[in-house]
Every structure is written in structure tokens, then in C-alpha cells.
Design an enzyme around this catalytic site. Structure first.
Site, PDB file in Angstrom:
ATOM      1  N   ASP A  67       9.956  73.078  36.356  1.00 50.66           N
ATOM      2  CA  ASP A  67       8.855  73.463  35.477  1.00 50.66           C
ATOM      3  C   ASP A  67       9.208  74.707  34.671  1.00 50.66           C
ATOM      4  OD1 ASP A  67       5.845  73.327  34.791  1.00 50.66           O
ATOM      5  OD2 ASP A  67       6.159  75.425  35.353  1.00 50.66           O
ATOM      6  N   TYR A  77       0.389  75.356  40.796  1.00 51.74           N
ATOM      7  CA  TYR A  77       1.259  76.470  40.410  1.00 51.74           C
ATOM      8  C   TYR A  77       0.908  77.719  41.233  1.00 51.74           C
ATOM      9  CZ  TYR A  77      -2.062  78.712  36.972  1.00 51.74           C
ATOM     10  OH  TYR A  77      -3.106  79.350  36.341  1.00 51.74           O
ATOM     11  N   TYR A 132       7.935  81.439  28.792  1.00 55.86           N
ATOM     12  CA  TYR A 132       8.659  82.186  29.823  1.00 55.86           C
ATOM     13  C   TYR A 132       9.851  82.946  29.217  1.00 55.86           C
ATOM     14  CZ  TYR A 132       5.820  79.329  32.996  1.00 55.86           C
ATOM     15  OH  TYR A 132       4.772  78.707  33.640  1.00 55.86           O
ATOM     16  N   THR A 141       9.766  78.406  37.215  1.00 57.38           N
ATOM     17  CA  THR A 141      10.746  79.315  36.581  1.00 57.38           C
ATOM     18  C   THR A 141      10.104  80.520  35.888  1.00 57.38           C
ATOM     19  OG1 THR A 141      10.739  78.059  34.494  1.00 57.38           O
ATOM     20  CG2 THR A 141      12.356  77.397  36.157  1.00 57.38           C
ATOM     21  N   TRP A 142       8.814  80.728  36.096  1.00 58.20           N
ATOM     22  CA  TRP A 142       8.134  81.871  35.453  1.00 58.20           C
ATOM     23  C   TRP A 142       8.716  83.181  35.980  1.00 58.20           C
ATOM     24  CZ3 TRP A 142       2.745  84.082  36.960  1.00 58.20           C
ATOM     25  CH2 TRP A 142       2.292  84.966  35.959  1.00 58.20           C
ATOM     26  N   GLN A 172      -1.808  70.920  35.599  1.00 54.62           N
ATOM     27  CA  GLN A 172      -1.116  71.944  36.411  1.00 54.62           C
ATOM     28  C   GLN A 172      -2.057  73.138  36.552  1.00 54.62           C
ATOM     29  OE1 GLN A 172       2.467  74.922  35.675  1.00 54.62           O
ATOM     30  NE2 GLN A 172       3.221  72.826  35.584  1.00 54.62           N
TER      31      GLN A 172
HETATM   32  P1  NAP Z   1       4.982  81.528  43.533  1.00 53.53           P
HETATM   33  O1  NAP Z   1       5.832  80.312  43.538  1.00 53.53           O
HETATM   34  O2  NAP Z   1       3.608  81.459  44.072  1.00 53.53           O
HETATM   35  O3  NAP Z   1       5.727  82.740  44.248  1.00 53.53           O
HETATM   36  C1  NAP Z   1       7.008  83.150  43.884  1.00 53.53           C
HETATM   37  C2  NAP Z   1       7.435  84.271  44.810  1.00 53.53           C
HETATM   38  O4  NAP Z   1       7.555  83.763  46.153  1.00 53.53           O
HETATM   39  C3  NAP Z   1       8.763  84.864  44.456  1.00 53.53           C
HETATM   40  O5  NAP Z   1       8.680  86.247  44.714  1.00 53.53           O
HETATM   41  C4  NAP Z   1       9.729  84.203  45.422  1.00 53.53           C
HETATM   42  O6  NAP Z   1      10.827  85.038  45.724  1.00 53.53           O
HETATM   43  C5  NAP Z   1       8.862  84.037  46.638  1.00 53.53           C
HETATM   44  N1  NAP Z   1       9.260  82.896  47.475  1.00 53.53           N
HETATM   45  C6  NAP Z   1       9.556  81.635  47.064  1.00 53.53           C
HETATM   46  N2  NAP Z   1       9.842  80.853  48.110  1.00 53.53           N
HETATM   47  C7  NAP Z   1       9.735  81.628  49.218  1.00 53.53           C
HETATM   48  C8  NAP Z   1       9.928  81.380  50.594  1.00 53.53           C
HETATM   49  N3  NAP Z   1      10.262  80.176  51.037  1.00 53.53           N
HETATM   50  N4  NAP Z   1       9.757  82.422  51.459  1.00 53.53           N
HETATM   51  C9  NAP Z   1       9.407  83.653  51.014  1.00 53.53           C
HETATM   52  N5  NAP Z   1       9.204  83.936  49.706  1.00 53.53           N
HETATM   53  C10 NAP Z   1       9.366  82.932  48.810  1.00 53.53           C
HETATM   54  O7  NAP Z   1       4.861  82.144  42.046  1.00 53.53           O
HETATM   55  P2  NAP Z   1       4.769  81.675  40.566  1.00 53.53           P
HETATM   56  O8  NAP Z   1       6.093  81.870  39.914  1.00 53.53           O
HETATM   57  O9  NAP Z   1       3.593  82.361  39.990  1.00 53.53           O
HETATM   58  O10 NAP Z   1       4.404  80.109  40.562  1.00 53.53           O
HETATM   59  C11 NAP Z   1       5.351  79.069  40.626  1.00 53.53           C
HETATM   60  C12 NAP Z   1       5.571  78.399  39.280  1.00 53.53           C
HETATM   61  O11 NAP Z   1       4.360  77.836  38.771  1.00 53.53           O
HETATM   62  C13 NAP Z   1       5.987  79.355  38.142  1.00 53.53           C
HETATM   63  O12 NAP Z   1       7.306  79.799  38.304  1.00 53.53           O
HETATM   64  C14 NAP Z   1       5.729  78.501  36.940  1.00 53.53           C
HETATM   65  O13 NAP Z   1       6.761  77.558  36.746  1.00 53.53           O
HETATM   66  C15 NAP Z   1       4.423  77.829  37.343  1.00 53.53           C
HETATM   67  N6  NAP Z   1       3.244  78.553  36.806  1.00 53.53           N
HETATM   68  C16 NAP Z   1       2.477  77.942  35.858  1.00 53.53           C
HETATM   69  C17 NAP Z   1       1.374  78.599  35.328  1.00 53.53           C
HETATM   70  C18 NAP Z   1       0.543  77.912  34.296  1.00 53.53           C
HETATM   71  O14 NAP Z   1      -0.326  78.562  33.690  1.00 53.53           O
HETATM   72  N7  NAP Z   1       0.729  76.628  34.084  1.00 53.53           N
HETATM   73  C19 NAP Z   1       1.016  79.886  35.769  1.00 53.53           C
HETATM   74  C20 NAP Z   1       1.799  80.475  36.769  1.00 53.53           C
HETATM   75  C21 NAP Z   1       2.900  79.800  37.284  1.00 53.53           C
HETATM   76  P3  NAP Z   1      12.305  84.850  45.069  1.00 53.53           P
HETATM   77  O15 NAP Z   1      12.111  84.528  43.634  1.00 53.53           O
HETATM   78  O16 NAP Z   1      12.947  86.157  45.337  1.00 53.53           O
HETATM   79  O17 NAP Z   1      12.997  83.722  45.804  1.00 53.53           O
END
Ligand code: NAP
Length: 282
Positions: free
Chosen positions: A47, A191, A52, A20-21, A163
Site C-alpha cells: 500500500d 490501516y 507519502y 509504506t506511510w 481503507q
Molecule cells: P502501523 O502499521 O499502525 O504502525 C507502524 C509502527 O509499528 C512502526 O513504528 C513499526 O516499526 C511498528 N511495527 C510494525 N510491526 C511491528 C511488530 N511486529 N512489532 C512491533 N512493532 C511493529 O502504522 P501506519 O503506518 O500508520 O499504518 C500502516 C499503513 O496504513 C501505512 O503505512 C499506510 O500504508 C496505511 N495508512 C493509510 C491511511 C489512509 O488514510 N488511507 C492512513 C494511515 C496509514 P518499524 O517501522 O520500525 O518496523
């Protein structure tokens, strides 16, 4: 939706969840719709973090998406290192619970290693477990040395997960973090599994490998990537998607079966590289 036991918790959690970031930047109604569509498809590992949108994601998006559905969800939130003292961690958790309109979290994480002594954070987490406010706890962005420190403080069987940043072009955790976690029953949650939106281009050599494998399965390159990332029983992934079509795509990735030969082709196309001195973070 395939589920696996999440670290030492004994709880079966879907291999693919929902991040959900940065969702606060998306259309709120659309993001809530996407999260709920994900729950319908079994993406019930949700998550979030106090960080966030400075609480907005917990309060205005996740809480609304979970309305009437809390019992279906494995809900994870995180305390910021700057709050992670004994007292600060407890009050941060209570604030998250209030924003999320729930009485407990399924897992509570320290977002990254900070400057407050880990002893206070671990004591706070154990107190929160005793008080029923969290069911389990873990860490995020921890390398092996830091994991060792937590293990020494908490004892075996207490760290539910680590994570960490993990996608096809960033495989550093495979060197030491994954083996350390697997040997101790700690779940590894990937992540940014799509590189926070920087997915291998279809024109790149790696992109062409993903596309060819995807075609053979009637799947998408994103599904192939996700399945590669959860190919070991310790691994989970939490892609973020505010677009319902993306959510559907991600849910289907859980049942994709890649052959040993296909996994080897992906491995070769996205080499893990040498072990870095410190754990990469986003
Ligand atoms: P990600 O999941 O790597 O990428 C998200 C992007 O991919 C968005 O632009 C999304 O578009 C697109 N997307 C998702 N599914 C897709 C698909 N099937 N086909 C094409 N494009 C797709 O990015 P993230 O938000 O950095 O990482 C995921 C999660 O990990 C975060 O939301 C957070 O909860 C967690 N996180 C944790 C940390 C930490 O330090 N613990 C750091 C970073 C992230 P749309 O949104 O337009 O669908």
C-alpha cells in the site's frame, strides 16, 4: 500466507500486507530490504500513495523494492482529494505509475473524501480501468453516507475496498462501515493496525490480556492484535514495518488461530464504544 478474495475483484490477496506511510523517514536501504523480505514471506499487498513523502516513497522505496517482482504484488496507490477531478485523477495516476515504474496498479483509491464532486473521480477511475492503467478502484476514510454516494454513482460491484482506520483502540468501523461493506462485497482494509506505533502498553489491562494470549500461542501481542483485526473474511490489514524482524512477526500473524474465547477476551479488553458521529481518521 492466507489469502482472501479482495472485495469484488476476484483476486486473492494476502490478509496481511505492507504499508509504506512515513517510510521516507527511515533508512532507505533498510526499508527496501524490509519490503522485499515481506514479499518473500507472502506480504504481497503493498500500500502506498502519491502523498507519502510527496512521491518519494513510490519512487525511491516501493519502485526499488518491487524491481523484478512486480508480478508477485497487489499494488495499491491513492490519489489525493485535491487532485481528484476527472482529469486530475487520471494524470495523478499516470504520475504514480511513472514513479512506481509499472504500467498498472492493482487498485487505486481516493485517499479521503474531498471537495471535488465524486462523479468526476468515479468517471476517472472507470476510464483508468478501461485503459488498463488500474485493475480496480476503491476509497479510503469513507463513512456510510459517502459510500452510498459512490455506490449510487458507480453502481453495484464497482467499489473494491474501503481503507479505514482500525486498531484495537479504534473500532468505530465495526458499527456501520464493516456491515455496509460486507453486505456489498467491499473489502475493508485496516490501516494503522498498530495505532501508528501507539500500541497498547504491556502495563495496561488490555496489554496484559494480549500478552497472556500471546504467551499461550508462543506469539507476540502484535500478532494477536493483527489476527483479531482480520478475524472476519471481509478484513485485511496493512501494517507498516521497516524492521525485518517486525515484518517476520507480522507475516506469522496470518496463521495464528485464536479461539472464540480468546477473541471474546480481546473484545472485552478493547471495547468498541458507542458509534461516533463521524468516521475517525488518523
Ligand atoms: P502501523 O502499521 O499502525 O504502525 C507502524 C509502527 O509499528 C512502526 O513504528 C513499526 O516499526 C511498528 N511495527 C510494525 N510491526 C511491528 C511488530 N511486529 N512489532 C512491533 N512493532 C511493529 O502504522 P501506519 O503506518 O500508520 O499504518 C500502516 C499503513 O496504513 C501505512 O503505512 C499506510 O500504508 C496505511 N495508512 C493509510 C491511511 C489512509 O488514510 N488511507 C492512513 C494511515 C496509514 P518499524 O517501522 O520500525 O518496523
Amino acid at each position: 500466507m492466507e489469502k482472501r478474495v479482495f472485495g469484488n475483484t476476484g483476486v486473492a490477496v494476502p490478509v496481511i500486507g505492507q504499508g509504506t506511510w512515513q517510510m521516507e523517514d527511515d533508512d532507505a536501504e533498510g526499508a527496501i530490504r524490509a519490503l522485499r523480505a515481506g514479499l518473500d514471506l507472502g506480504l504481497t499487498h503493498v500500500d502506498t500513495a502519491e502523498l507519502y513523502g510527496r512521491g518519494e516513497v513510490e519512487e525511491a522505496l516501493v519502485a526499488k523494492a518491487l524491481e523484478g517482482r512486480r508480478d508477485e504484488v497487489f499494488l495499491v496507490s491513492k490519489v489525493m482529494p485535491s487532485n481528484a477531478t476527472l482529469k486530475g485523477s487520471v494524470t495523478a495516476c499516470e504520475r504514480s505509475l511513472k514513479r512506481l515504474r509499472t504500467d498498472h496498479l492493482d487498485c487505486y483509491l481516493l485517499h479521503w473524501p474531498g471537495s471535488h464532486p465524486l462523479e468526476g473521480t468515479v468517471r476517472a477511475f472507470e476510464q483508468l480501468v478501461k485503459d488498463g492503467k488500474i485493475r480496480s478502484w476503491g476509497v479510503s476514510n469513507f463513512g456510510v453516507e459517502e459510500l452510498e454516494e459512490v455506490l449510487a454513482l458507480a453502481g453495484p460491484g464497482r467499489i473494491a475496498c474501503n481503507q479505514v482506520l482500525y486498531h484495537l483502540e479504534e473500532r468505530a468501523i465495526e458499527h456501520a462501515v464493516v456491515p455496509w461493506c460486507e453486505a456489498r462485497g467491499v473489502a475493508v482494509v485496516a490501516y494503522s493496525p498498530f495505532g501508528n506505533g501507539h500500541f497498547p502498553s504491556p502495563d495496561s489491562a488490555g496489554g496484559r490480556v494480549l500478552a497472556a494470549i500471546a504467551r499461550a500461542h508462543g506469539a507476540t501481542p502484535y500478532q494477536v492484535a493483527l489476527q483479531f483485526l482480520v478475524r472476519r473474511p471481509s478484513l485485511f490489514a496493512i501494517p507498516k514495518a521497516s524492521d525485518v524482524a517486525h515484518v517476520r512477526d507480522n507475516a506469522k500473524a496470518a496463521s495464528l488461530k485464536l479461539t472464540v474465547e480468546e477473541l471474546a477476551r480481546i473484545d472485552a479488553a478493547f471495547p468498541r464504544g458507542d458509534e461516533p458521529d463521524s468516521l475517525p481518521v488518523i
